[in-house]
Enzyme design. Sequence first.
Site, PDB file in Angstrom:
ATOM      1  CG  HIS A  48      -1.760  -1.185   1.257  1.00 12.40           C
ATOM      2  ND1 HIS A  48      -2.682  -0.990   2.329  1.00 12.40           N
ATOM      3  CD2 HIS A  48      -1.940  -2.262   0.693  1.00 12.40           C
ATOM      4  CE1 HIS A  48      -3.446  -2.306   2.175  1.00 12.40           C
ATOM      5  NE2 HIS A  48      -3.095  -2.995   1.218  1.00 12.40           N
ATOM      6  NE  ARG A 102      -5.001  -0.341  -0.799  1.00 16.17           N
ATOM      7  CZ  ARG A 102      -5.705  -0.288   0.467  1.00 16.17           C
ATOM      8  NH1 ARG A 102      -6.489  -1.337   0.525  1.00 16.17           N
ATOM      9  NH2 ARG A 102      -5.333   0.367   1.296  1.00 16.17           N
ATOM     10  CE1 TYR A 125     -10.214   1.315   7.801  1.00 17.10           C
ATOM     11  CE2 TYR A 125      -9.875   0.664   5.412  1.00 17.10           C
ATOM     12  CZ  TYR A 125      -9.671   0.280   6.788  1.00 17.10           C
ATOM     13  OH  TYR A 125      -9.475  -0.847   7.039  1.00 17.10           O
ATOM     14  CG  ASP A 172      -9.777  -1.199  -0.874  1.00 16.83           C
ATOM     15  OD1 ASP A 172     -11.038  -1.095  -1.609  1.00 16.83           O
ATOM     16  OD2 ASP A 172      -9.545  -1.858  -0.152  1.00 16.83           O
ATOM     17  CG  HIS A 207     -11.833   0.867   1.680  1.00 16.65           C
ATOM     18  ND1 HIS A 207     -11.073  -0.015   2.015  1.00 16.65           N
ATOM     19  CD2 HIS A 207     -10.820   1.945   1.465  1.00 16.65           C
ATOM     20  CE1 HIS A 207      -9.799   0.222   2.077  1.00 16.65           C
ATOM     21  NE2 HIS A 207      -9.584   1.448   1.555  1.00 16.65           N
ATOM     22  CD  GLU A 230      -8.909  -4.629  -2.334  1.00 13.65           C
ATOM     23  OE1 GLU A 230      -9.228  -5.141  -1.472  1.00 13.65           O
ATOM     24  OE2 GLU A 230      -8.028  -4.117  -2.711  1.00 13.65           O
ATOM     25  CD  GLU A 257     -10.782  -6.185   2.178  1.00 16.38           C
ATOM     26  OE1 GLU A 257     -10.977  -5.466   3.207  1.00 16.38           O
ATOM     27  OE2 GLU A 257      -9.975  -5.838   1.277  1.00 16.38           O
ATOM     28  NE  ARG A 264      -8.388  -7.917  -2.321  1.00 15.43           N
ATOM     29  CZ  ARG A 264      -7.572  -8.042  -1.490  1.00 15.43           C
ATOM     30  NH1 ARG A 264      -6.730  -9.223  -1.554  1.00 15.43           N
ATOM     31  NH2 ARG A 264      -7.611  -7.253  -0.456  1.00 15.43           N
ATOM     32  CD  GLU A 309      -4.088  -6.609   1.259  1.00 13.37           C
ATOM     33  OE1 GLU A 309      -4.501  -5.096   1.728  1.00 13.37           O
ATOM     34  OE2 GLU A 309      -4.975  -7.315   1.418  1.00 13.37           O
ATOM     35  CD1 TRP A 368     -17.175  -0.894   7.977  1.00 10.39           C
ATOM     36  CD2 TRP A 368     -15.165  -0.905   6.854  1.00 10.39           C
ATOM     37  NE1 TRP A 368     -16.137  -0.596   8.839  1.00 10.39           N
ATOM     38  CE2 TRP A 368     -14.894  -0.664   8.132  1.00 10.39           C
ATOM     39  CE3 TRP A 368     -14.347  -0.933   5.648  1.00 10.39           C
ATOM     40  CZ2 TRP A 368     -13.317  -0.635   8.316  1.00 10.39           C
ATOM     41  CZ3 TRP A 368     -12.892  -0.808   5.862  1.00 10.39           C
ATOM     42  CH2 TRP A 368     -12.643  -0.676   7.318  1.00 10.39           C
TER      43      TRP A 368
END
Length: 405
Positions: free
Chosen positions: A124, A149, A161, A213, A215, A239, A265, A286, A342, A405
Amino acid sequence: MIDHIAGAEVVVCSPTRNYVTLKITTADGVVGYGDATLNGRELAVASYLRDHVAPLLIGRDASRIEDTWQLLYRGAYWRRGPVTMAAIGAVDVALWDIKGKTLGQPVYQLLGGAVRDRVLTYTHAMGWELPALLDAVDALRERGFRAVRAQSGIPGLDTVYGVHRDCSGYEPAARSTAAPEEVWDSSAYLRHVPGLLAEVRRHVGEGLELLHDTHHRLTPQQAARFAAAVEAVDLFWLEDVTPAENQDALRLVRGHSTTPLAIGEVFNSIWDCHRLIEHQLIDFVRAAVSHAGGISHMRKIHALADVHQVRGAPHGPSDVSPITLGASLHVGLATPNFAIQEYMGYDPLVGDVFPGAWSFDDGYLHPGDAPGIGVALNEELAAKYPYEPAYLPVARQRDGSITDW
């Protein structure tokens, strides 16, 4: 010969963050470790393991990994869910660890052997504003990463976040007795991020894989708009572009963009993702080894994905322990349609508590050739860092209502 299970203990420790570890011991003294960490709900899994699962394990043949998996999943009235599947995953990984140690082989050899020499990884890069983000990306390239990422702050928002104004490290769970709250604005995000990612691509050229991402924060229409807006950036993937509960929403995104999509995820079984895979609504699944029932169930997910040309790319931030990372790398080395892992790295203290055989070099990871999973637990050191309450943040819209989220 692998002996029966004589002991099953749960260790909860917090060397910089909370981890839940299952330790299974056979009658002849072979020890296997599994990770049951569920970020922000650690004690729920610890109790499930300690009070409900561990008593069922005593006396069972430790070599019967699939049978034990079936017992814990199909033999229980209450199935699935993150707590149950994290507990089952910990048992499964610990039993694979025991089998590898007993046979003197790394787990990937027991899964059919390596199909690749090493596992591509990404990490990240974060920066509140573009210059800081570009500096972070450059620093990661210097460390050898070939995939990054990229995440940034959003104009008009005080918090985002996973991104800190001071460029400090990423830690999703805040140590507190209540969940912190953040204000979110999808419109501001949609106006800002496509242009920012385009600037990152111009900066790095074609030699680096870029990921991003969202989220789960976008509606299906917003997700389609965003995926189309970033097509020219040539992302490795986009993502969690919208919440996965509404799986038909991915059809709308697919209809407006060819940007590769990654999701899952928060999935914890094949039943969460089989429609997305069978209808080819995603390109990468994921699910994490620890949260999706362990190595045994992860292999089923990846086998289904392989038929539909979907690739595996397990969740692997710092809130899963090095045991899960090790297990995931064994799966990755032995799975043909495994794409990328990841990897955020760990604080040195975490490495001391969970010493492991895996290694990073030139943008790739390898699980090592130690028997079993190749990650242990220093129980004496772990005992010095007891559990501390920690919660993931909650996101609210500007009007005060809870958002996804």
